[in-house]
Design a protein around this motif. Structure first.
Motif, short mmCIF file in Angstrom:
data_model
loop_
_atom_site.label_atom_id
_atom_site.label_comp_id
_atom_site.label_asym_id
_atom_site.label_seq_id
_atom_site.Cartn_x
_atom_site.Cartn_y
_atom_site.Cartn_z
N LEU A 418 36.35 -26.80 77.81
CA LEU A 418 36.67 -27.06 76.41
C LEU A 418 38.12 -26.71 76.10
N LEU A 419 38.61 -25.60 76.62
CA LEU A 419 39.99 -25.21 76.35
C LEU A 419 40.97 -26.21 76.96
N ILE A 420 40.74 -26.61 78.19
CA ILE A 420 41.63 -27.57 78.84
C ILE A 420 41.63 -28.89 78.08
N ALA A 421 40.44 -29.39 77.72
CA ALA A 421 40.36 -30.66 77.01
C ALA A 421 40.99 -30.56 75.63
N SER A 422 40.87 -29.42 74.97
CA SER A 422 41.46 -29.25 73.63
C SER A 422 42.97 -29.44 73.65
N LEU A 423 43.59 -29.04 74.75
CA LEU A 423 45.05 -29.10 74.85
C LEU A 423 45.56 -30.40 75.47
N TRP A 424 44.66 -31.17 76.12
CA TRP A 424 45.14 -32.32 76.87
C TRP A 424 44.47 -33.64 76.52
N TRP A 425 43.31 -33.62 75.87
CA TRP A 425 42.57 -34.86 75.62
C TRP A 425 42.37 -35.06 74.12
N LYS A 426 43.01 -36.07 73.58
CA LYS A 426 42.94 -36.32 72.14
C LYS A 426 41.57 -36.82 71.69
N ARG A 427 40.82 -37.43 72.59
CA ARG A 427 39.54 -38.05 72.24
C ARG A 427 38.38 -37.04 72.14
N LEU A 428 38.64 -35.80 72.48
CA LEU A 428 37.61 -34.77 72.45
C LEU A 428 36.99 -34.65 71.06
N THR A 429 35.65 -34.53 71.00
CA THR A 429 34.96 -34.39 69.72
C THR A 429 34.26 -33.03 69.65
N LYS A 430 33.87 -32.67 68.43
CA LYS A 430 33.19 -31.37 68.27
C LYS A 430 31.85 -31.36 68.99
N TRP A 431 31.15 -32.51 69.01
CA TRP A 431 29.86 -32.56 69.69
C TRP A 431 30.05 -32.48 71.20
N GLY A 432 31.15 -33.02 71.69
CA GLY A 432 31.45 -32.87 73.10
C GLY A 432 31.71 -31.41 73.45
N GLY A 433 32.44 -30.72 72.57
CA GLY A 433 32.70 -29.30 72.79
C GLY A 433 31.43 -28.47 72.76
N ILE A 434 30.55 -28.77 71.81
CA ILE A 434 29.29 -28.04 71.70
C ILE A 434 28.43 -28.28 72.94
N ALA A 435 28.34 -29.54 73.36
CA ALA A 435 27.55 -29.86 74.55
C ALA A 435 28.10 -29.15 75.78
N SER A 436 29.41 -29.07 75.87
CA SER A 436 30.06 -28.41 77.00
C SER A 436 29.72 -26.93 77.04
N MET A 437 29.82 -26.25 75.90
CA MET A 437 29.54 -24.82 75.86
C MET A 437 28.08 -24.52 76.20
N ILE A 438 27.17 -25.30 75.64
CA ILE A 438 25.74 -25.07 75.89
C ILE A 438 25.39 -25.37 77.35
N THR A 439 25.91 -26.47 77.88
CA THR A 439 25.62 -26.85 79.26
C THR A 439 26.16 -25.83 80.24
N GLY A 440 27.40 -25.41 80.05
CA GLY A 440 28.00 -24.43 80.95
C GLY A 440 27.26 -23.11 80.94
N THR A 441 26.91 -22.63 79.75
CA THR A 441 26.20 -21.36 79.64
C THR A 441 24.83 -21.43 80.30
N THR A 442 24.07 -22.48 79.99
CA THR A 442 22.73 -22.62 80.52
C THR A 442 22.73 -22.77 82.05
N THR A 443 23.62 -23.60 82.56
CA THR A 443 23.68 -23.82 84.01
C THR A 443 24.03 -22.54 84.74
N MET A 444 25.01 -21.79 84.21
CA MET A 444 25.43 -20.56 84.89
C MET A 444 24.30 -19.55 84.93
N ILE A 445 23.58 -19.41 83.83
CA ILE A 445 22.47 -18.45 83.79
C ILE A 445 21.36 -18.86 84.76
N LEU A 446 21.00 -20.13 84.76
CA LEU A 446 19.93 -20.60 85.65
C LEU A 446 20.33 -20.49 87.12
N TRP A 447 21.59 -20.79 87.42
CA TRP A 447 22.01 -20.82 88.82
C TRP A 447 21.95 -19.43 89.46
#
Length: 560
Positions: A418-447
């Motif tokens: 999310l941080l990298i995309a915020s600084l480099w990708w203009k098309r980033l949306t808030k729902w994309g950011g939310i999905a990214s945070m939830i997916t990353g957190t969940t995957t890391m915990i499960l793994w």
């Protein structure tokens, strides 16, 4: 024999520790004079110079994971531990080259002093959902990170004095929480500078003395029972296991852009032109420290063989064995310094998430700066207490694993893309950011729980490719899936107002002096940059206004 060594220099080390503690208290008391606003408390009012920032950025990340964890990894695994820097060194270089200037400018443009506020502003999220999720991620993982540092401090104190682990945890926790409470970011950054210098010297001197004593360690390793694996850069593995093992070490670097206690260093540097100098300091620091830490663990294996039951004790035991009392006290103070330098940084980030992003963002948007600073100190104590409790529960978990699986990886996977995309990708949306945070957190915990979910015997019986994939460091798949979720969901949802985003990106390539005058007022041609659709930005992101008013050095705003 190991137990006898552990008590050899305890009295002197405690004296050194007490003297060091007095220095930290002095830094905290002095720094407390500058705590006029929450911006001061969280990022030091953006007045921290390049050398201090460079040392602080490295010391805040290296922590007990470097001083005890990496030597423990080398003691257990051999020369493969040198790969701990395989991902970290290039990732940190990328962060300085590709993130530091952009984040420093962008966070100033939108007047954000925390990452959740920055994300919410960048994604034009008025619902508060982005900020709330980001703050929750920070509170959970940074709180766990603080606990890991307290465990490391308790481990060291136990080796030095023979005290019970729970008592070492309590003492370490009080130290970390205490001086962060007193001085906020100024105390953290300046104490990190002091501590970083000690760490750097320690990891140069100790391997040199060990080499003079034992010579090259590799011949001794090859003669040990597990010599083939200890002297193999793949840890004695081959095929898929070797590939995924190397990938796991490389994946550690993916955590850099997602760890706010590192990113806040970029937000707090005094001038953008000083980023290059700070980066040079940080890279030199990192290169020396990673090599030195691995060598310490290898020399501990040469000296003690397999006689150290708790591998986290390798570094302090070797120090007490090789060095005279005075030198040992200084080196072990450096280990304590590293733990506290990370613990205080992470504690401050968690505090800012509660005060700036939750309290100031949702509960009391009109809160005065004095009240925010006061509440920040109260929350520092509260989170610190919770971290001490976590440390007491997790005190038997290896520090290396505790940091990578339950703190570093969670932050890297949930916030890094999310941080990298915020600084480099203009098309980033808030729902994309939310999905990214939830997916990353969940995957890391499960793994990290595959062995519990499937059972170690089931995993061992799987085909080599699948077995290796499930045992790879969880940050690698979590970061990839988080990135995929960010891109896919952003492309499927409505982007933020592109005109405003275009202005943001355009100004991000200009010096701050072209956007903000010495009084902190926006220039006429970019006035709309600091508004949202013609409406003033919410008060929650204007903390730096007060900072600008009390910074008298006009050169501070020059980006020559």
């Amino acid at each position: 024999m190991v137990e006898a060594i552990a008590g050899g220099a305890s009295n002197f080390v405690l004296g050194t520790f007490a003297a060091y503690l007095l220095v930290l208290v002095g830094i905290g008391l002095y720094s407390a004079r500058f705590m006029d606003t929450v911006g001061d408390y969280v990022i030091g009012g953006r007045r921290v110079g390049p050398v201090v920032t460079g040392f602080s950025e490295r010391a805040s990340e290296m922590s007990g994971w470097l001083t005890l964890g990496v030597p423990a990894d080398a003691y257990s695994s051999g020369i493969i531990a040198f790969l701990n820097g395989l991902g970290m060194i290039p990732a940190d270089l990328f962060a300085w080259a590709g993130i530091a200037k952009r984040l420093r400018k962008y966070s100033e443009i939108v007047k954000a002093v925390t990452l959740p506020t920055f994300f919410a502003t960048r994604l034009q999220d008025e619902s508060g959902l982005v900020k709330a999720i980001a703050a929750a991620v920070l509170i959970i993982f940074e709180g766990g990170y603080v606990g890991a540092q307290i465990v490391a401090a308790g481990t060291l104190l136990q080796v030095l004095t023979g005290m019970e682990m729970w008592l070492g945890v309590l003492i370490g926790g009080v130290i970390v929480v205490g001086y962060t409470f007193l001085g906020g970011y100024f105390a953290v950054a300046w104490s990190d500078y002091f501590q970083g210098a000690i760490i750097l010297v320690a990891f140069i001197v100790l391997p040199v003395i060990a080499f003079q004593t034992y010579g090259s360690p590799f011949a001794a390793l090859s003669q040990m029972e597990a010599g083939a694996s200890l002297t193999s850069i793949t840890g004695g593995t081959s095929g898929w296991a070797a590939l995924f093992g190397i990938l796991s070490y490389a994946a550690i670097g993916l955590g850099v852009p997602g760890n706010p206690h590192i990113m806040v260093r970029f937000m707090g540097i005094d001038r953008i032109k000083n980023v290059r100098k700070a980066a040079l300091v940080a890279q030199l620091f990192m290169f020396v420290a990673y090599i030195g830490a691995a060598l310490v663990g290898i020399y501990a294996l040469v000296q003690f063989g397999a006689g150290i039951e708790n591998t986290d004790n390798a570094m302090p035991l070797l120090t007490l064995e090789l060095l005279p009392d005075v030198a040992a006290g200084v080196v072990l103070a450096a280990a304590l310094a590293a733990m506290m330098s990370s613990g205080d940084s992470q504690l401050l980030v968690a505090t800012s998430a509660v005060i700036e992003d939750v309290y100031h963002g949702f509960i009391n948007t009109e809160a005065s700066q004095a009240k925010l600073v006061r509440y920040s100190r109260i929350v520092t104590l509260a989170i610190g207490f919770a971290s001490i409790l976590f440390a007491l529960v997790a005190k038997e978990t290896p520090i290396y694993t505790l940091v990578l699986d339950y703190a570093w990886g969670g932050l890297g996977a949930s916030l890094g893309p999310l941080l990298i995309a915020s600084l480099w990708w203009k098309r980033l949306t808030k729902w994309g950011g939310i999905a990214s945070m939830i997916t990353g957190t969940t995957t890391m915990i499960l793994w990290t729980q595959w062995s519990t979910i499937l059972g170690s015997e089931t995993i061992a019986s799987l085909p080599p490719l699948l077995n290796g994939l499930l045992t790879v460091y969880g940050l690698a798949p979590a970061f990839v899936l988080s990135t995929v979720a960010l891109i896919v969901v952003s492309l499927l949802t409505t982007p933020p107002k592109q005109e405003e985003v275009e202005r943001h990106f355009d100004v991000m390539h200009k010096p701050l002096s072209a956007v903000i005058d010495v009084n902190g007022n926006s220039e006429s041609e970019t006035t709309n940059l600091l508004t949202d659709g013609g409406r003033p930005k919410p008060k929650v992101i204007t903390e730096m206004d007060n900072v600008r008013r009390h910074v008298s050095d006009s050169d501070y705003w020059d980006e020559k």
